[in-house]
Design an enzyme around this catalytic site. Structure first.
Site, PDB file in Angstrom:
ATOM      1  N   ARG A 506       0.829  -1.205   0.000  1.00 55.44           N
ATOM      2  CA  ARG A 506       0.000   0.000   0.000  1.00 55.44           C
ATOM      3  C   ARG A 506       0.866   1.260   0.000  1.00 55.44           C
ATOM      4  NH1 ARG A 506      -4.422   2.786   0.261  1.00 55.44           N
ATOM      5  NH2 ARG A 506      -4.628   4.398   1.832  1.00 55.44           N
ATOM      6  N   GLU A 596      -1.391   9.773  16.172  1.00 58.52           N
ATOM      7  CA  GLU A 596      -0.198   9.520  15.368  1.00 58.52           C
ATOM      8  C   GLU A 596       0.852  10.629  15.461  1.00 58.52           C
ATOM      9  OE1 GLU A 596      -1.267   8.445  11.407  1.00 58.52           O
ATOM     10  OE2 GLU A 596       0.414   9.554  10.565  1.00 58.52           O
ATOM     11  N   HIS A 685     -11.861  -4.066   9.782  1.00 57.50           N
ATOM     12  CA  HIS A 685     -10.560  -4.451   9.235  1.00 57.50           C
ATOM     13  C   HIS A 685     -10.542  -5.891   8.761  1.00 57.50           C
ATOM     14  CE1 HIS A 685      -9.755  -0.904  11.710  1.00 57.50           C
ATOM     15  NE2 HIS A 685      -9.029  -0.583  10.671  1.00 57.50           N
TER      16      HIS A 685
END
Ligand code: GLN
Ligand code: ZN
Length: 745
Positions: A506, A596, A685
């Site tokens: 990805r 993050e 997910h």
């Protein structure tokens, strides 16, 4: 004595300038090519990549930073520490990819963010009983190939401290206790690398830029005393990046290692004497895309005592390959930028200047100076209207009324346990085809828009039939939740080919935030308005929050992040005000990246959270109290940001929770959260359809922690990566479970 080197980088991108590795790996997974064909692509990418590094003038070239999926996973292979559940898989590649992404019967390793970057690594699973065994075929093979190619190769591995600190202890044990079992493997590896012809080895220890306690510092000393006392070994370079080393630096300096790599972009030049060791000076930013101020870098380099090599601050993994692929930008902007290839030239030029004097590079230095000079004066970086708005911001612009619930309940009548989704619906084949046809000029904007509207109508229909309470339009028109906004805001440019690896195959294409940010025109209002007109139920307006936009872009480095965040916040605020005026009563501002950007050092965390929360509140406080503001958070453990979640003051927060069994609700209670919360009850997910019973159980668990009046029902995250039928079935089960729980309230 091994000789020092002068010019290097800490690692290189591996996905290929045209994403060749991505394509090859995905073809292999799909069974379109065999292992030999995949290995050939890998071999050629490594060969060409190394040749480019050597041609740029590096006299020491990192080898072994190539990977078919992830470098931490490669370390687990090197140390014989793949999880037991894949051990039975005969074929080496299949075993590797099963650990990376699972298969029909095997769960993959967990994935998490690599320090404060947007790269994800696979978390090793270890315990007190993991049996390590050295398996150096990959690194030795790559070293041998590189040497055969005439490359001054420097093999790179992750250091034992970082490897263990980033691993997950299955049994809760202290994994640093495993060092004594790991160090003999490293010693043996050093011997084998030496025997294979390596002059230097690079041992990456980025974990040392975090706060370490006295025991951990003692561990640093012990580990590197042990490794440096190995009799037969290459010279050891311990590489740090993403921050300053602190107390770990004197500890390393006291050992017999030969070199230390320091990130001099993220940290200042330390006052610690290195006892004659080579200082690999990371003066060229390896993770942002700005042209280096070479005069500044030279000043830094001249201030360093002892032997010095010029380097990037970290691996070039985090930046796109080359600016040459970008044809859509003006010359001024181009002049301020440096992608991977351009950074290599900067490193080489600086090294030349150090060795031969500035006069030897006078021409390119002057050209670089001239290109950069326009950055300070370009009007796009200094928009007086934006500056004036920013200066006029007061605390009241980041505040909403204290008691909004009653007004909102009156504005839209909702049942108890209202059901909603996070925003995106599956990206269908029709959506992808339409986007491709628009890009190729096969259809015009009008046709594209009408196709997207058909998608929206389908998604609204589906939600009405299912019985969802607060609907979404499904985001079919968005390629990416950050890029979509970057393309419409002033101050950004979206690259054509600026791909960087996010995980495995990805890749993402982060936009570049280069100037003052403003919103020339509404970005989402037409779509939201169209969707709202199709139904009497409320449709949520969907926006990406300022922190997430910053986290997933390359951001200007000429002003504090907090200031840039406020500019983005004002642009989002304008959009919320227009959505409200268009009749949208519920607006969701997503901040999945809040966690993050959390700084690595504890002392920096609270200042970050303060400006991040303020930016979110600026972006959501322009609407009336009657408008309901939602936010969405995911991808993380929320422990360290739990107070910040409360401070966001969103009327409803949807949060990833299906895997963590609602722990987050108790954590929120503990810090006094009293607003609406939607813990995910459906793990998006995985392709698995959750059963009614399962969702009911999760809802009951949630009701143990949160009163029904505050609880919302929703999946964990957006649905765009999932298939249409599985989403329909899952949502149908979600609705059924909710109706059952409601009936018994
Ligand atoms: N609204 C976005 C979506 O549903 C949120 C995505 C995310 O949290 N990463 O796709
Ligand atoms: Zn999410």
């Amino acid at each position: 004595m091994t000789e020092n080197f002068a010019t290097t980088v800490l690692g290189a991108a591996r996905i290929g300038p045209g994403r060749e590795l991505k394509r090859a790996v995905e073809s292999y997974w799909a069974g379109r090519i065999d292992a030999d064909a995949l290995h050939t692509v890998g071999f050629e990418l490594r060969r060409d990549g190394l040749a480019a590094l050597a041609a740029a003038g590096l006299d020491s070239v990192p080898v072994g930073t190539f990977s078919y999926y992830d470098h931490m996973l490669d370390m687990s292979v090197l140390l014989g520490a793949l999880p037991a559940r894949v051990a039975g898989i005969e074929d080496e590649l299949d075993r590797y990819f099963a650990a990376a992404r699972g298969n029909d019967t095997v769960q993959p390793l967990e994935m998490t963010k690599w320090f404060d970057t947007n790269y994800h690594y696979l978390v090793p699973e270890l315990s007190a009983s993991t049996e390590f065994a050295l398996n150096p075929a990959k690194i030795l093979g790559e070293l041998e190939d590189a040497l055969a190619q005439g490359i001054p190769a420097r093999p790179v591995v992750i250091g034992p401290i970082t490897y263990l600190l980033l691993s997950k202890a299955l049994d809760g044990s202290n994994l640093l206790d495993r060092l004594d079992d790991l160090l003999p493997l490293y010693v043996s590896l050093l011997g084998q690398l030496r025997a294979a012809g390596a002059q230097w080895v690079q041992i990456d220890e980025p974990a040392l830029v975090k706060d370490l306690d006295a025991d951990q510092i003692a561990t640093v000393s012990r580990v590197y005393e042990t490794l440096s006392s190995a009799v037969d070994r290459p010279a050891i370079l311990v590489a740090s990046y993403f921050g300053r080393l602190g107390e770990a630096l004197p500890a390393l300096a006291a050992t017999e290692i030969e070199g230390v790599a320091l990130d001099l972009v993220a940290g200042a030049v330390p006052a610690v004497p290195l006892n004659g060791k080579l200082l690999v000076a990371g003066v060229v930013d390896g993770r942002n895309i700005w042209r280096t101020d070479l005069d500044n870098a030279l000043t830094t380099l001249r201030s360093l005592a002892g032997p010095v090599a010029v380097s990037t601050s970290c691996s070039l993994l985090h930046v796109p390959y080359t600016l040459a692929a970008e044809t859509g930008i003006d010359d001024a902007l181009r002049g301020w930028l440096a992608f991977g290839a351009e950074k290599l030239s900067e490193v080489a030029l600086l090294s030349h200047a150090v060795a031969e004097g500035v006069d030897s590079v006078a021409r390119p230095l002057a050209a670089a100076r001239a290109a950069l000079a326009t950055r300070a004066t370009d009007p796009r970086l200094n928009n007086p209207a934006v500056r004036a708005r920013l200066a006029g911001l007061t605390d009241s612009d980041a505040r909403r009324g204290d008691d909004r619930a009653a007004a909102q309940a009156e504005a839209i009548a909702l049942p108890v346990l209202p059901m909603t989704t996070i925003g995106s619906f599956p990206q269908t084949a029709q959506i992808r085809v339409a986007r491709a046809e628009l890009r190729k000029g096969l259809i015009d904007e009008a046709e594209y828009t009408s196709r997207m509207k058909r998608e929206i109508a389908d998604v609204i229909d589906l939600q009405e039939n299912l019985g969802i309470d607060v609907l979404v339009h499904g985001e079919p028109e968005r390629n990416d939740m950050v890029q979509y906004f970057a393309e419409q805001l002033d101050g950004f440019f979206a690259t054509q080919s600026g791909w960087v690896q996010s995980y495995g195959s990805r890749c993402v294409r982060p936009p570049v935030l280069f100037g003052d940010v403003s919103r020339p025109a509404p970005m989402t209002v037409d779509w939201a308005h169209y969707a709202q007109n199709l139904t009497t139920k409320p449709v949520k307006g969907m926006l990406t929050g300022p922190v997430t936009i910053l986290a997933w872009a390359f951001v200007r480095d000429d002003q504090p992040l907090a200031e840039t965040a406020d500019q983005v916040a004002l642009a989002i605020r304008d959009e919320t005000v227009d959505l409200e005026a268009a009749g949208i009563k519920v607006i969701q501002v997503d901040e999945p990246a809040l966690r993050e950007l959390l700084p690595l050092r504890n002392a920096d965390k609270q200042p970050y959270l303060d400006w991040a929360v303020r930016a979110f509140r600026i972006s959501t406080s322009g609407v009336a109290d009657v408008t309901s503001v939602h936010t969405h958070l995911c991808y993380s453990e929320f422990g360290e940001v739990i107070d910040a979640i409360v401070a966001l003051d969103a009327d409803v927060t949807s949060i990833e929770a299906a895997r963590s069994h609602m722990e987050v609700l108790r954590d929120l209670n503990e810090v006094g959260f009293h607003l609406g919360v939607g813990p995910g009850v459906y793990d998006i997910h995985s392709p698995r359809v959750p059963s009614v019973v399962e969702i009911e159980r999760l809802l009951r668990e949630a009701l143990d922690a949160v009163p029904a009046s505050r609880l919302w029902v929703n999946p964990d995250c957006g649905l765009k990566t999932r298939g249409t039928t599985e989403v329909e079935e899952s949502l149908r089960n979600m609705v059924e479970a909710t109706l059952m729980v409601r009936a018994r309230l």
